[in-house]
Design a protein around this motif. Structure first.
Motif, mmCIF file in Angstrom:
data_model
loop_
_atom_site.group_PDB
_atom_site.id
_atom_site.type_symbol
_atom_site.label_atom_id
_atom_site.label_comp_id
_atom_site.label_asym_id
_atom_site.label_seq_id
_atom_site.Cartn_x
_atom_site.Cartn_y
_atom_site.Cartn_z
ATOM 1 N N CYS A 37 25.007 26.097 6.667
ATOM 2 C CA CYS A 37 24.661 25.413 5.414
ATOM 3 C C CYS A 37 25.276 24.006 5.396
ATOM 4 O O CYS A 37 26.227 23.752 4.639
ATOM 5 C CB CYS A 37 25.158 26.200 4.203
ATOM 6 S SG CYS A 37 24.347 27.768 3.982
ATOM 7 N N PRO A 38 24.780 23.088 6.212
ATOM 8 C CA PRO A 38 25.371 21.744 6.229
ATOM 9 C C PRO A 38 25.310 21.117 4.842
ATOM 10 O O PRO A 38 24.246 21.066 4.235
ATOM 11 C CB PRO A 38 24.506 20.978 7.247
ATOM 12 C CG PRO A 38 23.246 21.784 7.393
ATOM 13 C CD PRO A 38 23.604 23.194 7.087
ATOM 14 N N ARG A 39 26.488 20.703 4.367
ATOM 15 C CA ARG A 39 26.628 20.135 3.011
ATOM 16 C C ARG A 39 25.991 21.028 1.944
ATOM 17 O O ARG A 39 25.462 20.562 0.941
ATOM 18 C CB ARG A 39 26.046 18.725 2.950
ATOM 19 C CG ARG A 39 26.851 17.769 3.820
ATOM 20 C CD ARG A 39 26.716 16.333 3.425
ATOM 21 N NE ARG A 39 27.638 15.513 4.196
ATOM 22 C CZ ARG A 39 28.777 15.012 3.708
ATOM 23 N NH1 ARG A 39 29.129 15.225 2.473
ATOM 24 N NH2 ARG A 39 29.561 14.290 4.463
ATOM 25 N N GLU A 45 17.745 28.236 9.551
ATOM 26 C CA GLU A 45 18.618 28.944 10.501
ATOM 27 C C GLU A 45 19.364 30.079 9.788
ATOM 28 O O GLU A 45 19.543 31.160 10.344
ATOM 29 C CB GLU A 45 19.642 27.991 11.141
ATOM 30 C CG GLU A 45 19.073 26.982 12.122
ATOM 31 C CD GLU A 45 18.251 25.882 11.445
ATOM 32 O OE1 GLU A 45 18.593 25.493 10.307
ATOM 33 O OE2 GLU A 45 17.254 25.432 12.028
ATOM 34 N N LEU A 46 19.787 29.826 8.550
ATOM 35 C CA LEU A 46 20.464 30.883 7.791
ATOM 36 C C LEU A 46 19.492 32.037 7.525
ATOM 37 O O LEU A 46 19.843 33.210 7.639
ATOM 38 C CB LEU A 46 21.006 30.332 6.461
ATOM 39 C CG LEU A 46 21.785 31.358 5.654
ATOM 40 C CD1 LEU A 46 23.194 31.533 6.217
ATOM 41 C CD2 LEU A 46 21.870 30.970 4.181
ATOM 42 N N HIS A 50 19.840 36.078 9.009
ATOM 43 C CA HIS A 50 19.837 37.356 8.264
ATOM 44 C C HIS A 50 18.581 38.178 8.509
ATOM 45 O O HIS A 50 18.635 39.414 8.502
ATOM 46 C CB HIS A 50 20.066 37.091 6.778
ATOM 47 C CG HIS A 50 21.488 36.733 6.516
ATOM 48 N ND1 HIS A 50 22.499 37.675 6.506
ATOM 49 C CD2 HIS A 50 22.090 35.533 6.343
ATOM 50 C CE1 HIS A 50 23.660 37.064 6.317
ATOM 51 N NE2 HIS A 50 23.439 35.769 6.212
ATOM 52 N N THR A 51 17.477 37.495 8.754
ATOM 53 C CA THR A 51 16.240 38.241 9.011
ATOM 54 C C THR A 51 16.377 39.035 10.314
ATOM 55 O O THR A 51 15.844 40.141 10.445
ATOM 56 C CB THR A 51 15.038 37.270 9.067
ATOM 57 O OG1 THR A 51 15.048 36.498 7.860
ATOM 58 C CG2 THR A 51 13.726 38.018 9.179
ATOM 59 N N LYS A 91 13.437 32.237 -0.554
ATOM 60 C CA LYS A 91 12.784 32.390 0.763
ATOM 61 C C LYS A 91 13.615 33.336 1.644
ATOM 62 O O LYS A 91 13.077 34.170 2.372
ATOM 63 C CB LYS A 91 12.662 30.989 1.411
ATOM 64 C CG LYS A 91 11.726 30.926 2.576
ATOM 65 C CD LYS A 91 11.525 29.488 3.055
ATOM 66 C CE LYS A 91 10.941 29.471 4.458
ATOM 67 N NZ LYS A 91 11.074 28.180 5.131
ATOM 68 N N LEU A 92 14.934 33.203 1.538
ATOM 69 C CA LEU A 92 15.841 34.060 2.309
ATOM 70 C C LEU A 92 15.700 35.530 1.889
ATOM 71 O O LEU A 92 15.544 36.415 2.737
ATOM 72 C CB LEU A 92 17.288 33.578 2.086
ATOM 73 C CG LEU A 92 18.440 34.475 2.489
ATOM 74 C CD1 LEU A 92 18.441 34.744 3.992
ATOM 75 C CD2 LEU A 92 19.783 33.841 2.105
#
Ligand code: FMN
Ligand code: SF4
Length: 417
Positions: A37-39, A45-46, A50-51, A91-92
């Motif tokens: 989680c940049p900034r 990618e995250l 998890h997917t 979305k995650l």
């Protein structure tokens, strides 16, 4: 609840319930900070990270760690509730749900573990205590800070619910802020939040009740609570038993995950196994690197690893409460899972075993002799600043393991970092 004599233990691949959520099986991906989680931006990618666990067969994956408050981030490359996520959290959760797994958000406040220099904010603690990562001293929380952080936890729970999370895991461990309040060593307050256990546990209980009052049973609430900080004068199991009982009486937790150790004072106590001091120092800025040469060997003490290494401690809590519980720590194969189920734990949580092999649940379902390929080198710890990963991940052993680590596996390491 401990199993009544003669009651068969549930199979790990049978569905299990936490609050109002039913998981397809009882294997939970433990929170392992992702570094994706940049900034604070939630990235594809995250989502893929998890997917992959969902595809690999877990009952639930845990996103770590979503800070309740801006100064509660371990550093600036971390999401905190209240930021605009641009719909990415939804979305995650959709992506994980599409693979049939549930998803939990670990929420918490890092306290003195926060890097104030990176966050550009003074870290908070129960008292003025060293906050080593940002080379700072914490500000002791005022009553107004405490009220605000309780509300920040409620905001986090509401945000998680609105983004489609099935559960939240409230972080009361590892000497993060609430765990610092619980610690008689770190909490030197003279007000109603310091001194007696009742006072030191007041913050945790207020957070739990406030979340329940606001959310009812809309979202399942698990709590990750220390049993033992692993430092002299720290929070210990006799106090943890009582706090677990209070959380149960308060009706604020749907399940407990017991843990140990202190990210502040004794990190390897949580993991057991090797202390990858050099790899860890290499990720730090020069001043910290120099400091680590001096204090590193004292702080990064090694502890022998055994499978299911938290079992004996967690069983003390298991006997004290009826709440569903997850056994964490060195769950690597069917015997360690069955040991948990037979002792009345409803779930198991896996960290490194799944970092090493995200599809371990599917593999175990196919072959119950399968054992995790994780060798407890703890070198993944040093990758948290560059995208947490197992350094052995690309290594494919030529001989599929059957029922134990073989020497081939242990001597043919090809780190991919
Ligand atoms: C790379 C890495 C990152 C971690 N990050 C977190 C975290 O953000 N929050 C947390 O509560 N625990 C964190 N942990 C601890 C794990 O949740 C777990 O408690 C620990 O690894 C022991 O379980 P295991 O033996 O299954 O690995 C982390 C562990 C690893 C290896
Ligand atoms: S780097 Fe890989 S093998 Fe080593 S402890 Fe982490 S997950 Fe296990």
């Amino acid at each position: 609840m401990t199993l009544a004599p003669g009651t068969p233990a549930p199979d790990v691949f049978s569905p299990g319930r936490i609050g109002n959520v039913t998981l397809r099986n009882r294997i939970v991906k433990a929170a392992t900070f992702e570094g994706r989680c940049p900034r604070g931006r939630i990235t594809d990618e995250l989502i893929e990270f998890h997917t992959e666990y969902a595809r690999g067969g877990v009952g639930m994956t845990t996103v770590a760690y979503l800070a309740t408050s801006p100064e509660g981030r371990t550093d600036k490359h971390q999401y905190h509730w209240g930021m605009d996520d641009g719909g990415m959290l939804r979305k995650l959760t959709d992506s994980v749900h599409n693979e049939g797994a549930a998803i939990s958000a670990q929420v918490g406040h890092a306290g003195a573990v926060a890097n104030g220099a990176s966050n550009g904010m003074t870290p908070l603690g129960p008292s003025r205590i060293p906050a080593p990562t940002g080379l700072a001293i914490t500000k002791a929380c005022t009553p107004a800070d405490i009220d605000r952080i309780v509300e920040d936890h409620v905001r986090a729970a509401r945000g998680a619910y609105e983004a489609g999370f099935d559960a939240i895991e409230v972080h009361f461990g590892h000497n993060y802020l609430v765990s610092e309040f619980l610690s008689p060593r770190l909490n030197r307050r003279k007000d109603s939040y310091g001194g007696s256990l009742e006072n030191r546990a007041r913050f945790a209980r207020r957070i739990g009740r406030a979340i329940r009052d606001a959310m009812g049973d809309k979202i399942a609430v698990t709590m990750k609570l220390n049993m033992d900080d692993g430092v002299p004068g720290g929070f210990w199991i006799d106090e943890a038993r009582q706090v677990a009982r209070w959380l149960e009486q308060d009706g604020s937790a749907d399940a407990l995950v017991m843990t140990v150790g202190s990210s502040l004072l004794n990190p390897i106590y949580l993991f057991k196994g090797d202390a990858p001091l050099e790899e860890f120092a290499a990720t730090q800025p020069p001043v910290i690197k120099m400091g680590m040469k001096v204090v590193g060997p004292k702080m990064f003490k090694e502890y022998p690893y055994t499978d299911a290494y938290m079992f004996d401690d967690a069983r003390q809590i298991r006997e004290a409460v009826d709440l569903p519980m997850m056994l964490l720590g060195g769950i690597v194969d069917r015997p360690s899972i069955d040991k948990a189920m037979n002792a009345g734990f409803e779930f198991v949580a896996m960290g490194r075993g799944l970092l090493r092999e995200p599809d371990f649940p599917n593999k175990l379902r196919e072959d119950e002799r399968r054992r995790s390929l994780c060798v407890h080198c703890n070198r993944c710890m040093a990758t948290i600043y560059s995208g947490s990963r197992c350094v052995l991940r690309e290594y494919v052993p030529p001989i599929p393991p059957r029922g134990g680590h073989d020497t081939l596996q242990a001597t043919s390491l090809t780190p991919q970092v």
